[in-house]
Motif scaffolding. Structure first.
Motif, mmCIF file in Angstrom:
data_model
loop_
_atom_site.group_PDB
_atom_site.id
_atom_site.type_symbol
_atom_site.label_atom_id
_atom_site.label_comp_id
_atom_site.label_asym_id
_atom_site.label_seq_id
_atom_site.Cartn_x
_atom_site.Cartn_y
_atom_site.Cartn_z
ATOM 1 N N HIS A 189 0.833 -1.202 0.000
ATOM 2 C CA HIS A 189 0.000 0.000 0.000
ATOM 3 C C HIS A 189 0.870 1.255 0.000
ATOM 4 C CE1 HIS A 189 -4.067 -1.555 0.742
ATOM 5 N NE2 HIS A 189 -3.586 -2.369 1.657
ATOM 6 N N TYR A 190 1.913 1.229 0.823
ATOM 7 C CA TYR A 190 2.656 2.452 1.125
ATOM 8 C C TYR A 190 3.827 2.652 0.176
ATOM 9 C CZ TYR A 190 -0.601 1.559 4.691
ATOM 10 O OH TYR A 190 -1.795 1.277 5.304
ATOM 11 N N ILE A 191 4.346 1.564 -0.384
ATOM 12 C CA ILE A 191 5.292 1.724 -1.486
ATOM 13 C C ILE A 191 4.570 2.366 -2.660
ATOM 14 C CG2 ILE A 191 6.759 0.516 -3.139
ATOM 15 C CD1 ILE A 191 7.874 0.633 -0.262
ATOM 16 N N ASP A 192 3.362 1.884 -2.959
ATOM 17 C CA ASP A 192 2.548 2.508 -4.009
ATOM 18 C C ASP A 192 2.335 3.983 -3.725
ATOM 19 O OD1 ASP A 192 0.420 2.436 -6.274
ATOM 20 O OD2 ASP A 192 -0.682 3.203 -4.530
ATOM 21 N N LEU A 193 2.037 4.315 -2.468
ATOM 22 C CA LEU A 193 1.773 5.707 -2.115
ATOM 23 C C LEU A 193 3.021 6.566 -2.274
ATOM 24 C CD1 LEU A 193 -0.849 7.049 -1.000
ATOM 25 C CD2 LEU A 193 0.296 7.097 1.219
ATOM 26 N N LEU A 194 4.173 6.055 -1.867
ATOM 27 C CA LEU A 194 5.418 6.815 -2.003
ATOM 28 C C LEU A 194 5.744 7.071 -3.474
ATOM 29 C CD1 LEU A 194 7.558 5.060 0.762
ATOM 30 C CD2 LEU A 194 6.563 7.360 0.852
ATOM 31 N N LEU A 195 5.519 6.079 -4.317
ATOM 32 C CA LEU A 195 5.748 6.278 -5.749
ATOM 33 C C LEU A 195 4.787 7.322 -6.311
ATOM 34 C CD1 LEU A 195 6.195 2.548 -6.872
ATOM 35 C CD2 LEU A 195 7.990 4.236 -6.481
ATOM 36 N N TRP A 196 3.553 7.329 -5.837
ATOM 37 C CA TRP A 196 2.548 8.285 -6.311
ATOM 38 C C TRP A 196 2.915 9.714 -5.903
ATOM 39 C CZ3 TRP A 196 -2.560 9.775 -3.732
ATOM 40 C CH2 TRP A 196 -3.424 10.394 -4.656
ATOM 41 N N PHE A 197 3.389 9.872 -4.688
ATOM 42 C CA PHE A 197 3.737 11.204 -4.200
ATOM 43 C C PHE A 197 5.085 11.686 -4.722
ATOM 44 C CE2 PHE A 197 0.299 10.828 -1.228
ATOM 45 C CZ PHE A 197 0.021 12.115 -0.790
ATOM 46 N N LEU A 198 6.072 10.796 -4.806
ATOM 47 C CA LEU A 198 7.459 11.232 -4.996
ATOM 48 C C LEU A 198 8.028 10.936 -6.382
ATOM 49 C CD1 LEU A 198 8.844 10.153 -1.500
ATOM 50 C CD2 LEU A 198 7.897 12.369 -2.203
ATOM 51 N N GLY A 199 7.356 10.107 -7.174
ATOM 52 C CA GLY A 199 7.829 9.894 -8.543
ATOM 53 C C GLY A 199 8.747 8.696 -8.692
ATOM 54 N N LYS A 200 9.778 8.877 -9.523
ATOM 55 C CA LYS A 200 10.645 7.760 -9.894
ATOM 56 C C LYS A 200 11.703 7.497 -8.819
ATOM 57 C CE LYS A 200 10.117 8.505 -14.863
ATOM 58 N NZ LYS A 200 10.814 8.772 -16.145
ATOM 59 N N PRO A 201 11.762 6.259 -8.320
ATOM 60 C CA PRO A 201 12.756 5.936 -7.291
ATOM 61 C C PRO A 201 14.133 5.707 -7.894
ATOM 62 C CG PRO A 201 11.484 3.986 -7.807
ATOM 63 C CD PRO A 201 10.897 5.114 -8.630
ATOM 64 N N VAL A 202 15.160 5.915 -7.081
ATOM 65 C CA VAL A 202 16.546 5.716 -7.517
ATOM 66 C C VAL A 202 17.183 4.557 -6.773
ATOM 67 C CG1 VAL A 202 18.853 6.747 -7.616
ATOM 68 C CG2 VAL A 202 16.836 8.123 -8.180
ATOM 69 N N SER A 203 17.102 4.577 -5.459
ATOM 70 C CA SER A 203 17.757 3.534 -4.660
ATOM 71 C C SER A 203 16.985 3.317 -3.373
ATOM 72 C CB SER A 203 19.203 3.928 -4.344
ATOM 73 O OG SER A 203 19.238 5.106 -3.541
ATOM 74 N N GLY A 204 17.300 2.217 -2.698
ATOM 75 C CA GLY A 204 16.602 1.962 -1.452
ATOM 76 C C GLY A 204 17.188 0.790 -0.697
ATOM 77 N N THR A 205 16.757 0.644 0.537
ATOM 78 C CA THR A 205 17.204 -0.470 1.364
ATOM 79 C C THR A 205 16.059 -0.931 2.252
ATOM 80 O OG1 THR A 205 18.910 -1.211 2.928
ATOM 81 C CG2 THR A 205 18.047 1.003 3.238
ATOM 82 N N HIS A 206 16.048 -2.215 2.554
ATOM 83 C CA HIS A 206 15.035 -2.787 3.434
ATOM 84 C C HIS A 206 15.706 -3.632 4.504
ATOM 85 C CE1 HIS A 206 12.226 -6.117 4.656
ATOM 86 N NE2 HIS A 206 11.464 -5.074 4.871
ATOM 87 N N ILE A 207 15.225 -3.506 5.739
ATOM 88 C CA ILE A 207 15.643 -4.366 6.838
ATOM 89 C C ILE A 207 14.375 -4.894 7.497
ATOM 90 C CG2 ILE A 207 16.849 -4.529 9.036
ATOM 91 C CD1 ILE A 207 18.582 -2.177 8.146
ATOM 92 N N GLY A 208 14.292 -6.214 7.614
ATOM 93 C CA GLY A 208 13.114 -6.810 8.216
ATOM 94 C C GLY A 208 13.474 -7.789 9.316
ATOM 95 N N SER A 209 12.504 -8.060 10.189
ATOM 96 C CA SER A 209 12.700 -8.991 11.296
ATOM 97 C C SER A 209 11.360 -9.637 11.630
ATOM 98 C CB SER A 209 13.237 -8.255 12.519
ATOM 99 O OG SER A 209 13.209 -9.086 13.669
ATOM 100 N N ASN A 210 11.410 -10.878 12.132
ATOM 101 C CA ASN A 210 10.170 -11.460 12.636
ATOM 102 C C ASN A 210 10.233 -11.684 14.150
ATOM 103 O OD1 ASN A 210 11.780 -13.715 12.831
ATOM 104 N ND2 ASN A 210 10.412 -15.083 11.705
ATOM 105 N N VAL A 211 11.115 -10.950 14.823
ATOM 106 C CA VAL A 211 11.112 -10.958 16.291
ATOM 107 C C VAL A 211 9.773 -10.387 16.761
ATOM 108 C CG1 VAL A 211 12.144 -9.981 18.375
ATOM 109 C CG2 VAL A 211 13.610 -10.709 16.478
ATOM 110 N N GLY A 212 9.079 -11.123 17.604
ATOM 111 C CA GLY A 212 7.763 -10.693 18.062
ATOM 112 C C GLY A 212 6.638 -11.021 17.115
ATOM 113 N N THR A 213 6.994 -11.548 15.940
ATOM 114 C CA THR A 213 5.982 -11.993 14.967
ATOM 115 C C THR A 213 6.420 -13.353 14.425
ATOM 116 O OG1 THR A 213 7.109 -10.782 13.179
ATOM 117 C CG2 THR A 213 5.280 -9.660 14.281
ATOM 118 N N GLU A 214 6.701 -14.263 15.339
ATOM 119 C CA GLU A 214 7.286 -15.546 14.957
ATOM 120 C C GLU A 214 6.347 -16.410 14.124
ATOM 121 O OE1 GLU A 214 7.442 -14.206 17.976
ATOM 122 O OE2 GLU A 214 9.609 -13.910 18.296
ATOM 123 N N TRP A 215 5.064 -16.038 14.050
ATOM 124 C CA TRP A 215 4.123 -16.778 13.205
ATOM 125 C C TRP A 215 4.359 -16.496 11.720
ATOM 126 C CZ3 TRP A 215 2.792 -13.002 16.745
ATOM 127 C CH2 TRP A 215 2.432 -11.749 16.231
#
Length: 351
Positions: A189-215
């Motif tokens: 939802h929010y990646i779509d929104l950022l592209l809509w507001f800000l235009g063409k992306p150049v670079s990015g990074t993602h960090i994820g974890s399932n600590v506290g969401t072990e399911w």
């Protein structure tokens, strides 16, 4: 097309019952719900009873052909492609709950099949249509409030479905079902929104974890940072493990003239600036929108108007493909420990 469109709903689970059934009574000028479907007949009948009227109820969406001009598909992610292809090939317009499909190949294929059969295909991203978000976009696009420096989005909730597990992971939250983790399933939802507001992306990074969401098989908590061609930056934090929150759903935009904040919990948009003759007394403007629901009536109306008027939907297969490509590139770069190259991922980048 002067007559009302015949609308069908495929999937009558929580999203339909808690949101969509309240949207359609606001759309009676443009459509009539004529059919509902769920593999559990009692769920379909429940939806039909809540909507009222003469509604064809079925447990097999293939039986809806002939009863509908368009469908809203509210199925688990892994069934989106098969269902979308079926309706597109039968000339039925498709509004698909997010994500459009689980893979880029499926999105490309479904988009092509929809075009070949001259049907409208749209991904249901309601956040673009929330009244407060639409107003924020309008104000920023006016140019009166300056250039965007940074846009930040927080979405914090506790999400866990109590169903059976396989090797300790809830089956609903496996990658083969969701298509990914929290970023893919909800953050889209929010990646779509950022592209809509800000235009063409150049670079990015993602960090994820399932600590506290072990399911979760993949991440249940997600952090994204992105840069854009216009020099703006973006940040998105999303979690399905929030046992409490002060942000809830919050959207902030810093410009070179001031600061906007939209809070869904209060349905208010606020603008503040110190850039005026008396900086010790900031100028503050507030817009109140009252509605704190998912407001799906607006995206559904937009889709139906596009069907009626033969216009391209705001979020078609190509727009959906770009946001999914961005997420996949972020995932891939995370696994390599690199910064993702996000250039040239949009279909219209090649125009």
């Amino acid at each position: 097309m002067d007559k009302k469109l015949r609308m069908g709903i495929v999937g009558c689970g929580a999203m339909t019952i808690n949101s969509h059934v309240y949207a359609f009574p606001l759309l009676t000028d443009i459509c009539t719900v004529t059919s509902v479907c769920d593999i559990h007949r009692e769920k379909a009948e429940n939806a039909a009873n809540k909507l009222g009227g003469d509604i064809f109820v079925t447990t097999d969406y293939r039986e809806m052909v002939g009863h509908v001009d368009a469908v809203l598909v509210v199925l688990p992610h892994e069934f989106h492609y098969e269902c979308g292809v079926f309706f597109a090939e039968h000339g039925v317009h498709v509004l698909m709950e997010k994500p459009l499909c689980n893979t880029e190949e499926e999105i490309e294929s479904l988009t092509r099949i929809a075009e070949e059969n001259h049907v409208k295909l749209m991904c249901a991203y309601p956040v673009r249509f929330w009244r407060g978000i639409a107003k924020l976009k309008e104000l920023l696009d006016s140019g009166e409030y300056g250039r965007i420096i940074q846009m930040s989005i927080w979405t914090e909730q506790f999400t866990r479905r109590e169903d059976y597990t396989v090797n300790g992971v809830y089956e609903h939250y496996k990658i083969k079902n969701l298509g990914g983790g929290q970023l893919f399933s909800h953050g889209c939802h929010y990646i779509d929104l950022l592209l809509w507001f800000l235009g063409k992306p150049v670079s990015g990074t993602h960090i994820g974890s399932n600590v506290g969401t072990e399911w979760m098989e993949r991440e249940g908590t997600s952090n994204v940072i992105m840069t854009f061609e216009n020099g703006a930056m973006a940040y998105h934090f999303g979690t399905w493990g929030a046992r409490g929150s002060s942000h809830g759903y919050t959207f902030q935009v810093f410009t070179d003239k001031g600061f906007f904040e939209y809070q869904r919990d209060t349905a208010t948009l606020t603008y503040k600036t110190n850039i005026h003759p008396n900086p010790d007394q900031p100028i503050v403007m507030t817009w109140e929108f009252r509605d704190r629901s998912k407001q799906t009536q607006y995206e559904i109306r937009h889709f139906l108007e596009c069907v009626r008027d033969d216009r391209r939907p705001m979020i078609d297969g190509y727009d959906s493909l770009q946001s999914i490509k961005v997420i996949h590139r972020l995932y891939e770069a995370e696994e390599r420990g690199e910064i993702a190259d996000l250039r040239g991922l949009g279909f219209r980048d090649r125009d």
